[in-house]
Write an enzyme that holds these catalytic residues in place. Sequence first.
Site, PDB file in Angstrom:
ATOM      1  N   LEU A  33       0.815  -1.222   0.000  1.00  0.00           N
ATOM      2  CA  LEU A  33       0.000   0.000   0.000  1.00  0.00           C
ATOM      3  C   LEU A  33       0.845   1.266   0.000  1.00  0.00           C
ATOM      4  O   LEU A  33       1.881   1.349   0.650  1.00  0.00           O
ATOM      5  CB  LEU A  33      -0.927  -0.008   1.225  1.00  0.00           C
ATOM      6  CG  LEU A  33      -1.884  -1.197   1.309  1.00  0.00           C
ATOM      7  CD1 LEU A  33      -2.764  -1.075   2.559  1.00  0.00           C
ATOM      8  CD2 LEU A  33      -2.760  -1.319   0.073  1.00  0.00           C
ATOM      9  N   HIS A  34       0.340   2.265  -0.738  1.00  0.00           N
ATOM     10  CA  HIS A  34       0.976   3.584  -0.786  1.00  0.00           C
ATOM     11  C   HIS A  34      -0.107   4.636  -0.550  1.00  0.00           C
ATOM     12  O   HIS A  34      -1.286   4.285  -0.332  1.00  0.00           O
ATOM     13  CB  HIS A  34       1.699   3.774  -2.119  1.00  0.00           C
ATOM     14  CG  HIS A  34       0.850   3.464  -3.315  1.00  0.00           C
ATOM     15  ND1 HIS A  34      -0.275   4.188  -3.647  1.00  0.00           N
ATOM     16  CD2 HIS A  34       0.929   2.477  -4.257  1.00  0.00           C
ATOM     17  CE1 HIS A  34      -0.824   3.697  -4.729  1.00  0.00           C
ATOM     18  NE2 HIS A  34      -0.125   2.641  -5.120  1.00  0.00           N
ATOM     19  N   HIS A  37      -3.543   4.318  -2.281  1.00  0.00           N
ATOM     20  CA  HIS A  37      -4.485   3.389  -1.635  1.00  0.00           C
ATOM     21  C   HIS A  37      -5.102   4.031  -0.387  1.00  0.00           C
ATOM     22  O   HIS A  37      -6.297   3.899  -0.138  1.00  0.00           O
ATOM     23  CB  HIS A  37      -3.769   2.103  -1.196  1.00  0.00           C
ATOM     24  CG  HIS A  37      -3.199   1.274  -2.306  1.00  0.00           C
ATOM     25  ND1 HIS A  37      -1.847   1.071  -2.447  1.00  0.00           N
ATOM     26  CD2 HIS A  37      -3.790   0.577  -3.312  1.00  0.00           C
ATOM     27  CE1 HIS A  37      -1.628   0.258  -3.480  1.00  0.00           C
ATOM     28  NE2 HIS A  37      -2.790  -0.040  -4.032  1.00  0.00           N
ATOM     29  N   GLN A  61      -5.960 -12.325 -12.586  1.00  0.00           N
ATOM     30  CA  GLN A  61      -5.836 -11.141 -13.446  1.00  0.00           C
ATOM     31  C   GLN A  61      -4.435 -10.968 -14.011  1.00  0.00           C
ATOM     32  O   GLN A  61      -4.152  -9.978 -14.685  1.00  0.00           O
ATOM     33  CB  GLN A  61      -6.290  -9.881 -12.701  1.00  0.00           C
ATOM     34  CG  GLN A  61      -5.373  -9.412 -11.594  1.00  0.00           C
ATOM     35  CD  GLN A  61      -6.001  -8.294 -10.781  1.00  0.00           C
ATOM     36  OE1 GLN A  61      -6.955  -8.499 -10.036  1.00  0.00           O
ATOM     37  NE2 GLN A  61      -5.480  -7.088 -10.923  1.00  0.00           N
ATOM     38  N   GLN A 149      -8.918   6.350  -9.993  1.00  0.00           N
ATOM     39  CA  GLN A 149      -8.955   6.798 -11.387  1.00  0.00           C
ATOM     40  C   GLN A 149      -7.677   6.395 -12.119  1.00  0.00           C
ATOM     41  O   GLN A 149      -7.612   6.336 -13.334  1.00  0.00           O
ATOM     42  CB  GLN A 149      -9.129   8.324 -11.397  1.00  0.00           C
ATOM     43  CG  GLN A 149      -9.296   8.947 -12.741  1.00  0.00           C
ATOM     44  CD  GLN A 149     -10.508   8.401 -13.472  1.00  0.00           C
ATOM     45  OE1 GLN A 149     -11.598   8.311 -12.897  1.00  0.00           O
ATOM     46  NE2 GLN A 149     -10.309   8.012 -14.721  1.00  0.00           N
ATOM     47  N   ASP A 151      -6.490   3.524 -12.457  1.00  0.00           N
ATOM     48  CA  ASP A 151      -6.849   2.396 -13.324  1.00  0.00           C
ATOM     49  C   ASP A 151      -8.190   2.743 -13.973  1.00  0.00           C
ATOM     50  O   ASP A 151      -9.229   2.158 -13.650  1.00  0.00           O
ATOM     51  CB  ASP A 151      -6.926   1.111 -12.497  1.00  0.00           C
ATOM     52  CG  ASP A 151      -5.578   0.771 -11.886  1.00  0.00           C
ATOM     53  OD1 ASP A 151      -4.799   0.064 -12.524  1.00  0.00           O
ATOM     54  OD2 ASP A 151      -5.298   1.250 -10.769  1.00  0.00           O
ATOM     55  N   GLN A 154     -10.318   0.028 -15.643  1.00  0.00           N
ATOM     56  CA  GLN A 154     -10.869  -0.873 -14.626  1.00  0.00           C
ATOM     57  C   GLN A 154     -12.111  -0.253 -13.981  1.00  0.00           C
ATOM     58  O   GLN A 154     -13.139  -0.917 -13.790  1.00  0.00           O
ATOM     59  CB  GLN A 154      -9.780  -1.130 -13.574  1.00  0.00           C
ATOM     60  CG  GLN A 154     -10.266  -1.816 -12.319  1.00  0.00           C
ATOM     61  CD  GLN A 154      -9.111  -2.132 -11.384  1.00  0.00           C
ATOM     62  OE1 GLN A 154      -8.365  -3.066 -11.628  1.00  0.00           O
ATOM     63  NE2 GLN A 154      -8.955  -1.376 -10.313  1.00  0.00           N
ATOM     64  N   SER A 186       2.255   3.874  -7.596  1.00  0.00           N
ATOM     65  CA  SER A 186       1.905   2.511  -8.009  1.00  0.00           C
ATOM     66  C   SER A 186       2.796   1.542  -7.251  1.00  0.00           C
ATOM     67  O   SER A 186       3.980   1.829  -7.031  1.00  0.00           O
ATOM     68  CB  SER A 186       2.161   2.349  -9.515  1.00  0.00           C
ATOM     69  OG  SER A 186       2.183   0.969  -9.852  1.00  0.00           O
ATOM     70  N   ARG A 188       3.955  -0.979  -8.432  1.00  0.00           N
ATOM     71  CA  ARG A 188       4.971  -1.421  -9.397  1.00  0.00           C
ATOM     72  C   ARG A 188       6.126  -0.427  -9.529  1.00  0.00           C
ATOM     73  O   ARG A 188       7.161  -0.775 -10.100  1.00  0.00           O
ATOM     74  CB  ARG A 188       4.342  -1.680 -10.771  1.00  0.00           C
ATOM     75  CG  ARG A 188       3.462  -2.922 -10.796  1.00  0.00           C
ATOM     76  CD  ARG A 188       3.098  -3.338 -12.207  1.00  0.00           C
ATOM     77  NE  ARG A 188       2.490  -4.660 -12.243  1.00  0.00           N
ATOM     78  CZ  ARG A 188       1.182  -4.908 -12.244  1.00  0.00           C
ATOM     79  NH1 ARG A 188       0.325  -3.905 -12.228  1.00  0.00           N
ATOM     80  NH2 ARG A 188       0.726  -6.142 -12.269  1.00  0.00           N
TER      81      ARG A 188
HETATM   82  P1  AMP Z   1      -3.941  -2.113  -6.798  1.00  0.00           P
HETATM   83  O1  AMP Z   1      -3.462  -2.479  -5.432  1.00  0.00           O
HETATM   84  O2  AMP Z   1      -2.870  -1.620  -7.704  1.00  0.00           O
HETATM   85  O3  AMP Z   1      -4.832  -3.157  -7.409  1.00  0.00           O
HETATM   86  O4  AMP Z   1      -4.884  -0.852  -6.595  1.00  0.00           O
HETATM   87  C1  AMP Z   1      -5.962  -0.888  -5.697  1.00  0.00           C
HETATM   88  C2  AMP Z   1      -6.796   0.342  -5.902  1.00  0.00           C
HETATM   89  O5  AMP Z   1      -5.998   1.499  -5.651  1.00  0.00           O
HETATM   90  C3  AMP Z   1      -7.310   0.485  -7.340  1.00  0.00           C
HETATM   91  O6  AMP Z   1      -8.649   0.961  -7.307  1.00  0.00           O
HETATM   92  C4  AMP Z   1      -6.372   1.491  -7.931  1.00  0.00           C
HETATM   93  O7  AMP Z   1      -6.941   2.232  -8.989  1.00  0.00           O
HETATM   94  C5  AMP Z   1      -6.095   2.385  -6.742  1.00  0.00           C
HETATM   95  N1  AMP Z   1      -4.854   3.123  -6.921  1.00  0.00           N
HETATM   96  C6  AMP Z   1      -3.620   2.614  -7.231  1.00  0.00           C
HETATM   97  N2  AMP Z   1      -2.731   3.609  -7.378  1.00  0.00           N
HETATM   98  C7  AMP Z   1      -3.394   4.777  -7.167  1.00  0.00           C
HETATM   99  C8  AMP Z   1      -3.030   6.150  -7.186  1.00  0.00           C
HETATM  100  N3  AMP Z   1      -1.788   6.533  -7.460  1.00  0.00           N
HETATM  101  N4  AMP Z   1      -3.974   7.066  -6.916  1.00  0.00           N
HETATM  102  C9  AMP Z   1      -5.253   6.678  -6.646  1.00  0.00           C
HETATM  103  N5  AMP Z   1      -5.660   5.407  -6.613  1.00  0.00           N
HETATM  104  C10 AMP Z   1      -4.755   4.461  -6.867  1.00  0.00           C
END
Ligand code: AMP
Length: 281
Positions: A33-34, A37, A61, A149, A151, A154, A186, A188
């Site tokens: 988490l960042h 999240h 996925q 937003q 993603d 998605q 992200s 990643r």
């Molecule tokens: P993930 O863990 O990458 O699957 O992301 C989980 C949720 O966090 C998804 O709804 C992503 O769109 C959202 N998310 C990831 N990075 C960001 C970001 N930089 N800003 C806002 N939401 C994010």
Amino acid sequence: MEIFQTVEAFKDYTKAMKAAGKTIALVPTMGALHAGHIALMEAARKAADVVIASVFVNPTQFGPNEDYEAYPRAFSEDCEKLKQVPVDAVFHPEPAALYPEGYATYVAVEGDITNKLCGAQRPGHFRGVATVVTKLLHLARADKAFFGQKDAQQLIIIKKMTRDLNFDIEIIGCPIVREKDGLAMSSRNAYLNPEERKAATCLSKSIALGESIIKKGLPARELKDRMEKIIKGEPLAKMDYLEIVDLNTLQPVECINDSVLVAMAVHFGKTRLIDNFICEI
Ligand code: AMP
């Protein structure tokens, strides 16, 4: 903060919360988490009585040559961050809890909204996303669910899926949270070496330029060329796609006359990053 690893214990918890008349917000994540999240958790905190985060690296996925094994996992650090919000409960199942032996049921949103953009590069990705999100929304008995937003495709697919399947749920999109230098946060980003990390700011530079020049009537080709020039000027960046599409249908547009999504995916070495902005007209 309660942590649930089994489907049964998690279902009992959400059943009890509903029986007590509580509203439930779910924030699905893959962990590591960042601040992006956490912004979703905070938005959820304001919107419901009970906030549930799911932390699950969803195998369905990921394509066969993608980074499922390597994807960063940091569950204890994640829990510390979630306690600060605070979040009420975390669902952190093993893959076999959601996909036991003999599992056979998938949710597929059909058409261009899943086949274009990231769907074209990652066959089966959105089928995995739609399937796990359906399962999570159902298990959490969520009234609301929060997605980033970041993603964008998605988010559009999940809104469509919940509408098409008549789910009684509100899907809420939240803005992209960025690092100080503009790079969209992200999980990643952790893969990038220092040179790639520096080069990766070309995405947000290109987005910022796009946002500054977009206007009604602008030919999409002109916007695309000017945005692509920034990415192509970065030797470590390898463009996957940069597309200007209708916000609802994800069909390419010729001219900025309706609301559009401007989305891109770019590789830096083995790391694929995405970014986007929306222009609503
Ligand atoms: P993930 O863990 O990458 O699957 O992301 C989980 C949720 O966090 C998804 O709804 C992503 O769109 C959202 N998310 C990831 N990075 C960001 C970001 N930089 N800003 C806002 N939401 C994010």
